[in-house]
Design an enzyme around this catalytic site. Structure first.
Site, PDB file in Angstrom:
ATOM      1  N   LEU A   1       0.849  -1.200   0.000  1.00 46.03           N
ATOM      2  CA  LEU A   1       0.000   0.000   0.000  1.00 46.03           C
ATOM      3  C   LEU A   1       0.880   1.243   0.000  1.00 46.03           C
ATOM      4  CD1 LEU A   1      -2.983  -0.863   2.351  1.00 46.03           C
ATOM      5  CD2 LEU A   1      -3.091  -0.182  -0.034  1.00 46.03           C
ATOM      6  N   HIS A   2       1.527   1.487  -1.116  1.00 51.43           N
ATOM      7  CA  HIS A   2       2.407   2.637  -1.274  1.00 51.43           C
ATOM      8  C   HIS A   2       1.982   3.426  -2.500  1.00 51.43           C
ATOM      9  CE1 HIS A   2       5.042   1.141   1.819  1.00 51.43           C
ATOM     10  NE2 HIS A   2       4.956  -0.053   1.249  1.00 51.43           N
TER      11      HIS A   2
END
Length: 93
Positions: free
Chosen positions: A14-15
């Protein structure tokens, strides 16, 4: 309190772009949702900084939760998005 445990389907976790997609989808549900690593503190799923701060990696388990009305449908949609690493949330989900 409704809850979904899913593994992050985006290889990069989740970047940046995946986090942005997730936050937009969480906001669009209209339901307050939290996200946490399975062993960590829950943060607001509609906050880009909070989601990035989790540092969730690809394949890592996260927990989505909400106690609001309509939470089950919202969490199902978000869980599908995260687990499949989708680029956008399908209207049919």
């Amino acid at each position: 309190m409704a809850e979904r445990r899913v593994n992050v389907g985006w290889a990069e976790g989740l970047h940046a772009r995946p986090a942005s997609i997730f936050v937009r989808a969480a906001t669009a549900t209209g339901v307050p949702v939290t996200i946490a690593k399975s062993d960590g503190n829950a943060v607001n799923a509609a906050s880009m900084l909070a989601v990035l701060g989790l540092g969730a990696q690809g394949g890592e388990e996260i927990v989505l939760a909400s106690g609001a009305e309509g939470a089950d449908a919202a969490l199902d949609r978000l869980a599908k998005l995260v687990s499949e690493g989708l680029e956008e949330l399908p209207e049919t989900v």
